[in-house]
Write a protein that holds these residues in place. Structure first.
Motif, PDB file in Angstrom:
ATOM      1  N   ARG A   1      34.675  46.858  43.194  1.00  0.00           N
ATOM      2  CA  ARG A   1      34.446  45.769  43.714  1.00  0.00           C
ATOM      3  C   ARG A   1      34.857  44.671  42.594  1.00  0.00           C
ATOM      4  O   ARG A   1      35.457  43.519  43.021  1.00  0.00           O
ATOM      5  N   LEU A   2      34.642  44.891  41.606  1.00  0.00           N
ATOM      6  CA  LEU A   2      35.216  43.870  40.287  1.00  0.00           C
ATOM      7  C   LEU A   2      36.682  43.684  40.575  1.00  0.00           C
ATOM      8  O   LEU A   2      37.256  42.589  40.414  1.00  0.00           O
ATOM      9  N   SER A   3      37.659  45.048  40.555  1.00  0.00           N
ATOM     10  CA  SER A   3      38.706  44.791  40.590  1.00  0.00           C
ATOM     11  C   SER A   3      39.351  44.114  41.985  1.00  0.00           C
ATOM     12  O   SER A   3      40.315  43.362  41.859  1.00  0.00           O
ATOM     13  N   LEU A   4      38.497  44.290  43.226  1.00  0.00           N
ATOM     14  CA  LEU A   4      38.963  43.655  44.261  1.00  0.00           C
ATOM     15  C   LEU A   4      38.765  42.089  44.031  1.00  0.00           C
ATOM     16  O   LEU A   4      39.524  41.211  44.443  1.00  0.00           O
ATOM     17  N   ASP A   5      37.609  41.770  43.529  1.00  0.00           N
ATOM     18  CA  ASP A   5      37.295  40.400  43.249  1.00  0.00           C
ATOM     19  C   ASP A   5      38.392  39.717  42.381  1.00  0.00           C
ATOM     20  O   ASP A   5      38.819  38.728  42.591  1.00  0.00           O
ATOM     21  N   ALA A   6      38.807  40.498  41.273  1.00  0.00           N
ATOM     22  CA  ALA A   6      39.820  40.105  40.434  1.00  0.00           C
ATOM     23  C   ALA A   6      41.066  39.808  41.207  1.00  0.00           C
ATOM     24  O   ALA A   6      41.633  38.734  40.957  1.00  0.00           O
ATOM     25  N   ILE A   7      41.576  40.739  42.098  1.00  0.00           N
ATOM     26  CA  ILE A   7      42.759  40.545  42.585  1.00  0.00           C
ATOM     27  C   ILE A   7      42.752  39.432  43.749  1.00  0.00           C
ATOM     28  O   ILE A   7      43.536  38.543  43.795  1.00  0.00           O
ATOM     29  N   THR A   8      41.597  39.484  44.406  1.00  0.00           N
ATOM     30  CA  THR A   8      41.733  38.541  45.490  1.00  0.00           C
ATOM     31  C   THR A   8      41.377  37.142  45.060  1.00  0.00           C
ATOM     32  O   THR A   8      41.867  35.903  45.449  1.00  0.00           O
ATOM     33  N   SER A   9      40.626  36.932  43.778  1.00  0.00           N
ATOM     34  CA  SER A   9      40.575  35.346  43.373  1.00  0.00           C
ATOM     35  C   SER A   9      41.665  34.926  42.655  1.00  0.00           C
ATOM     36  O   SER A   9      41.619  33.719  42.424  1.00  0.00           O
ATOM     37  N   PHE A  10      42.745  35.818  41.967  1.00  0.00           N
ATOM     38  CA  PHE A  10      43.742  35.647  41.398  1.00  0.00           C
ATOM     39  C   PHE A  10      44.892  35.639  42.037  1.00  0.00           C
ATOM     40  O   PHE A  10      46.024  35.342  41.509  1.00  0.00           O
TER      41      PHE A  10
ATOM     42  N   PRO B   1      28.971  51.964  37.959  1.00  0.00           N
ATOM     43  CA  PRO B   1      29.597  53.223  38.497  1.00  0.00           C
ATOM     44  C   PRO B   1      30.810  52.529  39.333  1.00  0.00           C
ATOM     45  O   PRO B   1      31.270  51.561  39.247  1.00  0.00           O
ATOM     46  N   LEU B   2      31.579  53.867  39.918  1.00  0.00           N
ATOM     47  CA  LEU B   2      32.861  53.604  40.433  1.00  0.00           C
ATOM     48  C   LEU B   2      33.062  52.435  41.519  1.00  0.00           C
ATOM     49  O   LEU B   2      33.741  51.253  41.584  1.00  0.00           O
ATOM     50  N   ARG B   3      31.861  52.265  42.070  1.00  0.00           N
ATOM     51  CA  ARG B   3      31.680  51.295  43.303  1.00  0.00           C
ATOM     52  C   ARG B   3      31.609  50.002  42.845  1.00  0.00           C
ATOM     53  O   ARG B   3      32.542  49.146  43.508  1.00  0.00           O
TER      54      ARG B   3
END
Ligand code: UDP
Ligand code: MG
Length: 328
Positions: A216-225, A210-212
């Motif tokens: 979360r995955l997008s934020l993980d991607a951006i903050t990890s990289f 779901p959107l939630r």
């Protein structure tokens, strides 16, 4: 010692009772006709339906099938990681349980691996049956991520891919919690190539993202990289405080050298709104990073397993002690 398995297929599952048997059948046809040794590692990510029961039954019928049953839902990227931890093949394929990634593409992936590539990722040339909103947000996300990170993450790819054992081992060594596997594979390097495929409609059931979870995955991607959001925060802060100082001089000049008594209410409110808005959103950006630092420092295991089925003791022994909460 028995010979090393040629191919491990890792399938994360969350409430997939409607599709999982069909997925198994289709994978089996492909893997049998490949004519190599194989295993299918199903990871049950805390499903609340009959997914685990169905796979447990399959384990009884077919020794190629293995099950890792999580103690609760830990999330897709963690489930895939557990599958990789428990896989032993010379090559490892990650595939979704819902048949959106056609198993038949595995033939092409293996062929490219034989040509000497270490990573063969699936590139979606078309996405069927996904809403306009999902396609649009996905496309924006991939492009935004690309512009923000120094790691070259290919656009329009998911986690559907084949990896050589050495790539899989490199990834399982990385124990970070905020995992964005396709980014980590790009970061790892090695010889990479793609095969194109059409992403099918989900065979049955609803999306488990779901959107939630997508946010979360997008934020993980951006903050990890990327630390760009922090830099942007700094730059914005600098620009606005510079403007603020200029305005301060104007205000002081007016106070001491002119008679114009400005009521000033409008400008005061405007400035306060702008500054508070910016300060709060910058605090939010900091919070995203600090929250993740906090999660990492706890150093908890990435997942807990409540049961393993069809694994030999040797495989389990390879793992890190923290994750040995099994009944095996
Ligand atoms: N999945 C999972 N844990 C979760 C959410 C999803 O293991 O918390 C699995 C799901 O069963 C599927 C894969 O991850 O095999 C991709 O999920 P889904 O197909 O729902 O995502 P979409 O294709 O809609 O992006
Ligand atoms: Mg799907």
């Amino acid at each position: 010692m028995s010979e090393q398995i040629f191919l491990s297929v890792v399938v994360p599952m969350y409430n997939e009772e409607e599709v999982i048997e069909v997925t198994y059948e289709r994978l089996k046809v492909v893997l049998d006709s490949l004519g190599e040794t194989y295993e299918i590692v199903f990871v049950n990510d805390g499903s609340r339906d009959k997914t685990a029961e169905i796979v447990r039954r399959l384990c009884g019928q077919d020794r190629h099938v293995k099950l890792i049953d999580f103690s609760r839902n830990f999330g897709h990227q963690i489930a895939v990681t557990a599958g990789m931890d428990h896989s032993s093949g010379r090559t490892v394929v990650l595939i979704d349980a819902d048949l959106q990634d056609p198993p038949e593409i595995i033939f092409d992936m293996v062929a490219r691996w034989r040509e000497g590539y270490d990573v063969v990722y699936g590139k979606r040339i078309e996405r069927k049956g996904e809403s306009w909103f999902k396609r649009m947000t996905a496309a924006t996300f991939y492009r935004m991520l690309r512009s923000m990170t120094s790691v070259n993450i290919p656009v329009d790819t998911g986690d559907f891919r084949l990896m050589d054992r050495k790539v899989c081992d490199s990834l399982t060594q990385m124990r970070e919690r905020s995992r964005f596997i396709r980014g980590m594979v790009s970061w790892a390097g090695f010889k990479q190539t793609s095969v194109e495929y059409v992403r099918e409609e989900r065979f049955a059931g609803e999306t488990k993202y779901p959107l939630r979870k997508m946010i979360r995955l997008s934020l993980d991607a951006i903050t990890s990289f990327s630390t760009k959001p922090l830099k942007i925060a700094g730059i914005l802060g600098f620009i606005f405080s510079a403007v603020g100082f200029v305005y301060l001089f104007i205000v002081l000049y007016k106070h001491f050298f002119t008679d114009s008594t400005t009521p000033g209410w409008t400008s005061l409110i405007a400035i306060s709104l702008v500054f508070h808005g910016i300060t709060l959103s910058l605090l939010g950006v900091l919070g995203e990073y600090i929250g993740r630092i906090y999660e990492e420092t706890k150093g908890r295991p990435l997942y807990l397993v409540s049961e393993r089925v069809n694994f030999q003791v040797a495989t389990v022994e390879r793992e890190q002690p923290a994750e040995q909460l099994s009944k095996v």
